[in-house]
Design a protein around this motif. Structure first.
Motif, PDB file in Angstrom:
ATOM      1  N   THR B   8     -51.184  75.295   1.814  1.00 15.23           N
ATOM      2  CA  THR B   8     -51.126  74.866   2.852  1.00 15.23           C
ATOM      3  C   THR B   8     -52.139  74.311   4.210  1.00 15.23           C
ATOM      4  OG1 THR B   8     -48.553  74.998   1.901  1.00 15.23           O
ATOM      5  CG2 THR B   8     -49.704  74.159   4.595  1.00 15.23           C
ATOM      6  N   CYS B   9     -52.251  75.812   4.199  1.00 15.40           N
ATOM      7  CA  CYS B   9     -54.007  75.645   5.423  1.00 15.40           C
ATOM      8  C   CYS B   9     -54.914  75.379   5.285  1.00 15.40           C
ATOM      9  CB  CYS B   9     -54.080  77.823   5.465  1.00 15.40           C
ATOM     10  SG  CYS B   9     -55.401  78.372   4.291  1.00 15.40           S
ATOM     11  N   HIS B  10     -55.218  75.162   4.134  1.00 18.99           N
ATOM     12  CA  HIS B  10     -56.343  74.138   3.778  1.00 18.99           C
ATOM     13  C   HIS B  10     -56.250  72.394   3.964  1.00 18.99           C
ATOM     14  CE1 HIS B  10     -58.905  77.644   2.811  1.00 18.99           C
ATOM     15  NE2 HIS B  10     -58.281  77.791   2.155  1.00 18.99           N
ATOM     16  N   ALA B  11     -54.497  72.105   3.575  1.00 13.37           N
ATOM     17  CA  ALA B  11     -54.121  70.919   3.157  1.00 13.37           C
ATOM     18  C   ALA B  11     -54.312  70.593   4.572  1.00 13.37           C
ATOM     19  CB  ALA B  11     -52.837  70.889   2.841  1.00 13.37           C
ATOM     20  N   PHE B  12     -55.028  69.135   4.959  1.00 10.39           N
ATOM     21  CA  PHE B  12     -53.956  68.657   6.394  1.00 10.39           C
ATOM     22  C   PHE B  12     -53.419  68.367   7.133  1.00 10.39           C
ATOM     23  CE2 PHE B  12     -58.882  66.209   6.007  1.00 10.39           C
ATOM     24  CZ  PHE B  12     -59.785  66.991   6.531  1.00 10.39           C
ATOM     25  N   GLY B  13     -53.122  68.318   7.473  1.00 12.00           N
ATOM     26  CA  GLY B  13     -51.298  68.201   8.731  1.00 12.00           C
ATOM     27  C   GLY B  13     -51.847  66.705   8.197  1.00 12.00           C
ATOM     28  N   ASP B  14     -49.740  66.594   8.253  1.00 16.52           N
ATOM     29  CA  ASP B  14     -49.048  65.462   7.208  1.00 16.52           C
ATOM     30  C   ASP B  14     -50.216  64.382   7.927  1.00 16.52           C
ATOM     31  OD1 ASP B  14     -47.943  66.645   5.514  1.00 16.52           O
ATOM     32  OD2 ASP B  14     -45.322  66.117   7.211  1.00 16.52           O
ATOM     33  N   PHE B  15     -50.311  64.012   9.385  1.00 16.82           N
ATOM     34  CA  PHE B  15     -50.844  62.743  10.313  1.00 16.82           C
ATOM     35  C   PHE B  15     -51.893  62.109   9.082  1.00 16.82           C
ATOM     36  CE2 PHE B  15     -52.206  60.579  13.797  1.00 16.82           C
ATOM     37  CZ  PHE B  15     -51.042  59.206  14.001  1.00 16.82           C
ATOM     38  N   GLU B  16     -52.739  63.889   9.712  1.00 16.58           N
ATOM     39  CA  GLU B  16     -54.526  63.401   9.171  1.00 16.58           C
ATOM     40  C   GLU B  16     -54.344  62.894   7.638  1.00 16.58           C
ATOM     41  OE1 GLU B  16     -55.493  67.658  10.259  1.00 16.58           O
ATOM     42  OE2 GLU B  16     -56.860  66.805  10.943  1.00 16.58           O
ATOM     43  N   ARG B  17     -53.872  62.945   7.423  1.00 18.42           N
ATOM     44  CA  ARG B  17     -53.323  63.028   4.870  1.00 18.42           C
ATOM     45  C   ARG B  17     -53.464  61.907   4.637  1.00 18.42           C
ATOM     46  NH1 ARG B  17     -49.407  65.435   1.765  1.00 18.42           N
ATOM     47  NH2 ARG B  17     -47.651  64.155   2.409  1.00 18.42           N
ATOM     48  N   GLU B  18     -52.230  61.643   6.203  1.00 17.10           N
ATOM     49  CA  GLU B  18     -51.633  59.597   5.499  1.00 17.10           C
ATOM     50  C   GLU B  18     -52.649  58.930   6.552  1.00 17.10           C
ATOM     51  OE1 GLU B  18     -49.197  58.062   4.536  1.00 17.10           O
ATOM     52  OE2 GLU B  18     -48.637  60.217   3.369  1.00 17.10           O
ATOM     53  N   ALA B  19     -53.743  59.650   7.600  1.00 19.46           N
ATOM     54  CA  ALA B  19     -54.706  58.606   7.654  1.00 19.46           C
ATOM     55  C   ALA B  19     -55.640  58.417   6.065  1.00 19.46           C
ATOM     56  CB  ALA B  19     -55.721  59.340   9.040  1.00 19.46           C
ATOM     57  N   ILE B  20     -56.205  59.343   6.120  1.00 16.92           N
ATOM     58  CA  ILE B  20     -56.927  59.093   4.781  1.00 16.92           C
ATOM     59  C   ILE B  20     -56.502  57.902   3.865  1.00 16.92           C
ATOM     60  CG2 ILE B  20     -57.903  60.750   2.713  1.00 16.92           C
ATOM     61  CD1 ILE B  20     -58.818  61.562   5.656  1.00 16.92           C
ATOM     62  N   TYR B  21     -55.487  58.215   2.791  1.00 19.04           N
ATOM     63  CA  TYR B  21     -55.164  57.315   2.478  1.00 19.04           C
ATOM     64  C   TYR B  21     -54.714  56.196   3.398  1.00 19.04           C
ATOM     65  CZ  TYR B  21     -53.574  60.893  -0.629  1.00 19.04           C
ATOM     66  OH  TYR B  21     -53.544  62.127  -1.173  1.00 19.04           O
ATOM     67  N   ARG B  22     -54.458  55.967   4.339  1.00 19.49           N
ATOM     68  CA  ARG B  22     -54.669  54.508   5.506  1.00 19.49           C
ATOM     69  C   ARG B  22     -56.134  54.262   5.252  1.00 19.49           C
ATOM     70  NH1 ARG B  22     -54.463  53.202  11.591  1.00 19.49           N
ATOM     71  NH2 ARG B  22     -54.280  50.930  11.344  1.00 19.49           N
ATOM     72  N   ALA B  23     -56.615  55.107   5.243  1.00 19.26           N
ATOM     73  CA  ALA B  23     -59.138  53.791   5.148  1.00 19.26           C
ATOM     74  C   ALA B  23     -58.804  53.997   3.873  1.00 19.26           C
ATOM     75  CB  ALA B  23     -59.592  54.923   5.064  1.00 19.26           C
ATOM     76  N   ILE B  24     -57.755  54.764   2.539  1.00 15.07           N
ATOM     77  CA  ILE B  24     -58.206  54.472   1.259  1.00 15.07           C
ATOM     78  C   ILE B  24     -57.426  52.245   1.124  1.00 15.07           C
ATOM     79  CG2 ILE B  24     -57.543  54.868  -1.313  1.00 15.07           C
ATOM     80  CD1 ILE B  24     -59.102  57.986  -0.231  1.00 15.07           C
ATOM     81  N   PHE B  25     -56.437  52.513   0.905  1.00 18.22           N
ATOM     82  CA  PHE B  25     -55.637  51.766   0.953  1.00 18.22           C
ATOM     83  C   PHE B  25     -55.911  50.474   2.031  1.00 18.22           C
ATOM     84  CE2 PHE B  25     -52.735  55.225  -0.563  1.00 18.22           C
ATOM     85  CZ  PHE B  25     -53.371  54.858  -1.505  1.00 18.22           C
ATOM     86  N   THR B  26     -56.836  50.451   2.856  1.00 22.81           N
ATOM     87  CA  THR B  26     -56.533  48.839   3.552  1.00 22.81           C
ATOM     88  C   THR B  26     -57.912  48.785   3.741  1.00 22.81           C
ATOM     89  OG1 THR B  26     -56.804  50.297   5.759  1.00 22.81           O
ATOM     90  CG2 THR B  26     -54.577  49.777   5.225  1.00 22.81           C
ATOM     91  N   ARG B  27     -58.956  49.877   2.653  1.00 24.97           N
ATOM     92  CA  ARG B  27     -59.956  49.634   3.187  1.00 24.97           C
ATOM     93  C   ARG B  27     -60.535  47.868   2.505  1.00 24.97           C
ATOM     94  NH1 ARG B  27     -63.491  48.741  -0.460  1.00 24.97           N
ATOM     95  NH2 ARG B  27     -61.473  49.599  -1.921  1.00 24.97           N
ATOM     96  N   ARG B  28     -60.909  47.361   2.628  1.00 24.70           N
ATOM     97  CA  ARG B  28     -61.678  45.510   1.485  1.00 24.70           C
ATOM     98  C   ARG B  28     -63.281  45.799   1.302  1.00 24.70           C
ATOM     99  NH1 ARG B  28     -57.561  46.854   0.279  1.00 24.70           N
ATOM    100  NH2 ARG B  28     -55.385  45.735   0.358  1.00 24.70           N
ATOM    101  N   ASP B  29     -63.199  44.709   0.452  1.00 26.88           N
ATOM    102  CA  ASP B  29     -64.636  44.705   0.463  1.00 26.88           C
ATOM    103  C   ASP B  29     -64.481  42.890   0.881  1.00 26.88           C
ATOM    104  OD1 ASP B  29     -66.833  43.460  -0.345  1.00 26.88           O
ATOM    105  OD2 ASP B  29     -66.396  44.380  -2.764  1.00 26.88           O
TER     106      ASP B  29
END
Lengths: 238, 238
Positions: B8-29
Motif C-alpha cells: 500500500t505504501c508504494h501505491a498511489f492513493g485512490d484519487f491519484e490512481r483514478e487520475a492515471i486511469y482517467r488520463a489513459i482511458f480518455t486520451r484520444r488520437d
C-alpha cells in the motif's frame, strides 16, 4: 476569457494533473527489490486494461499479453538473458565493461510474474490504415501499450522492468510465438520494496540525464529558436 | 499484514490512481476540434519534460523535439500527407475505401503547433547497452516518450494526434533531418473544443474494440488458462 474557460474545462484539476506527473517522474525500470508476493488478478486486469487502451494505428489493437508464472520457464528465459548479456558485453566500450558487468539488468525469476507483450502483424491485413508508408506503426502501437501498462503499474505500486537483452528468435521458440508475431517487450512485474529516486543507470554513473533544453529544436532539425520554451523547460526539469 | 502495508505504501492513493486511469482511458488520437489558441510555453515545457522522463534503453535518451509553428512549413507537411493518403488508398480493401475517404486523419494546419519527435540512432554509439540484440530499442524508447507526452497532454486538456500517413524520407528532407536520425512521430498538438467519448475509428465503424480477455494467453502463445484473470479483465473493461 471564454477561451480560457474552455481550456480549463478539459484540463484535469491540479491534484489529478499532479498525479499524472508523479506517475511519469517516479516510474522506474525495476531490476531489483522485487518481492515474491502475488499480484491480485483484479490489479493485473486493471494494468492490462490500461495497456489495451493505448492508441493503435487504424485501431488495430495488435497486442497480446502472455502471462508467464512457471518458474522453470522463467529460468529458461533467464538463461537466454545470460547468454545474450555475454554476447553483448564485447560490444561495450572496454573502459565501461567492468561497470556493465556489475549492473543488475533483470528480475526475471524474482518478480511475481513475467509478461510478454506481442504484436500480431496480421491483425490489419487487407486494410493497413496508417501503415502503408510505415509498416512499423503496429509495433509502435504495441510500445504505447507497454508504456500505459508501466505507468498504471507505478500508480498501483507495482514495479516493471523491460528486459531487452534477449535473442528474439530464441524467445519466440521458448514461448511458441509464431512467425507473424513479434515479442515487443519482455517485462518483469511485481511488488517492490522500493522505487529508486533516480534511474539505476544515472545513479551508477552509466550516463547523466541530458538537459532538456538541449533537445529542443525550432522548425527544422538543429534549428535555433524557441528560447522562451527552452527557458521554461530548464525551469521545469529543475 | 506487513506485506499488505508495504504494498500500500508504494501505491498511489485512490484519487491519484483514478487520475492515471482517467488520463489513459480518455486520451484520444485527435484529428478534429482543434482550436487555434496558442499553448503556453510553461505547459508545453511540462509536456516535453514528461516525454524526457520516458524509459530509455541504456539511459540513452535518444529523442529530440522539433517544434513546428510556421504555417507554410505545415502546409508543406499537409501536402505530404495528402500525397501519402492517395498512395495508401489503393491498398485498403475496396469495400472500405469509401469510409477511408471520409475519415479525418490529421489536424496539421488547424492545431496550435506540430511536434516531430525524432530518434538519434548514434547517441549510444560505442556502448549499445540493451541494443545489441534488438537495435530497434532506441526507437521503442522514443515511442515511450511520445506516449508520456500524450498522457500528460490529456491531463493538461491538450489534444494530440499522431500522423502516420507520411513518407518518412520526404518528411526528413522537409525538416532537414540527417540520415542517422529517424522521425518517429509527427504530432498535431493543441487545445481542443472536445475530447470524443470513444476513438474516432471505433465510433465510425472502422473497427470494434477487441475483448481484452481474448488477448490474454497463459505461459506460451495461445496457451489456455488464466481464467480468473480473464474474468477480472472482462469486468474491468466494463
Amino acid at each position: 476569457m471564454d477561451a480560457v474557460r474552455n481550456h480549463t474545462c478539459h484540463a484535469f484539476g491540479d491534484f489529478e494533473r499532479e498525479a499524472i506527473y508523479r506517475a511519469i517522474f517516479t516510474r522506474r525500470d525495476v531490476r531489483s527489490h522485487f518481492q515474491p508476493d502475488p499480484i491480485d488478478d483484479a490489479v493485473l486486469a486493471r494494468l492490462l486494461t490500461a495497456a489495451h487502451h493505448a492508441p493503435s494505428v487504424g485501431f488495430m489493437q495488435p497486442w497480446n499479453f502472455i502471462v508467464i508464472r512457471d518458474q522453470a520457464r522463467r529460468e529458461a528465459v533467464r538463461d537466454l538473458f545470460l547468454t545474450a548479456r555475454s554476447q553483448e558485453l564485447p560490444h561495450i566500450a572496454e573502459e565501461r565493461q567492468a561497470l556493465y558487468r556489475k549492473l543488475r539488468l533483470e528480475g526475471i525469476c524474482e518478480s511475481a510474474l513475467n509478461l510478454c507483450i506481442t504484436c500480431d502483424r496480421r491483425r490489419s491485413e487487407g486494410s493497413p490504415l496508417g501503415r502503408w508508408h510505415n509498416p512499423q506503426m503496429d509495433i509502435f502501437s504495441t510500445v504505447c501499450a507497454v508504456q500505459n501498462f508501466w505507468l498504471a503499474a507505478r500508480a498501483e505500486g507495482i514495479g516493471v522492468g523491460w528486459v531487452s537483452i534477449l535473442d528474439a528468435d530464441a524467445l519466440k521458440q521458448l514461448l511458441g510465438i509464431p512467425d507473424h508475431v513479434v515479442p515487443v517487450a519482455y517485462l518483469c512485474v511485481g511488488h517492490v520494496s522500493e522505487f529508486a529516486a533516480r534511474p539505476d543507470l544515472e545513479r551508477k554513473g552509466w550516463a547523466p540525464r541530458l538537459p532538456l533544453s538541449d533537445l529542443i529544436m525550432s522548425e527544422t532539425y538543429a534549428g535555433v529558436g524557441e528560447d522562451a520554451l527552452k527557458a521554461a523547460a530548464s525551469a521545469s526539469q529543475g
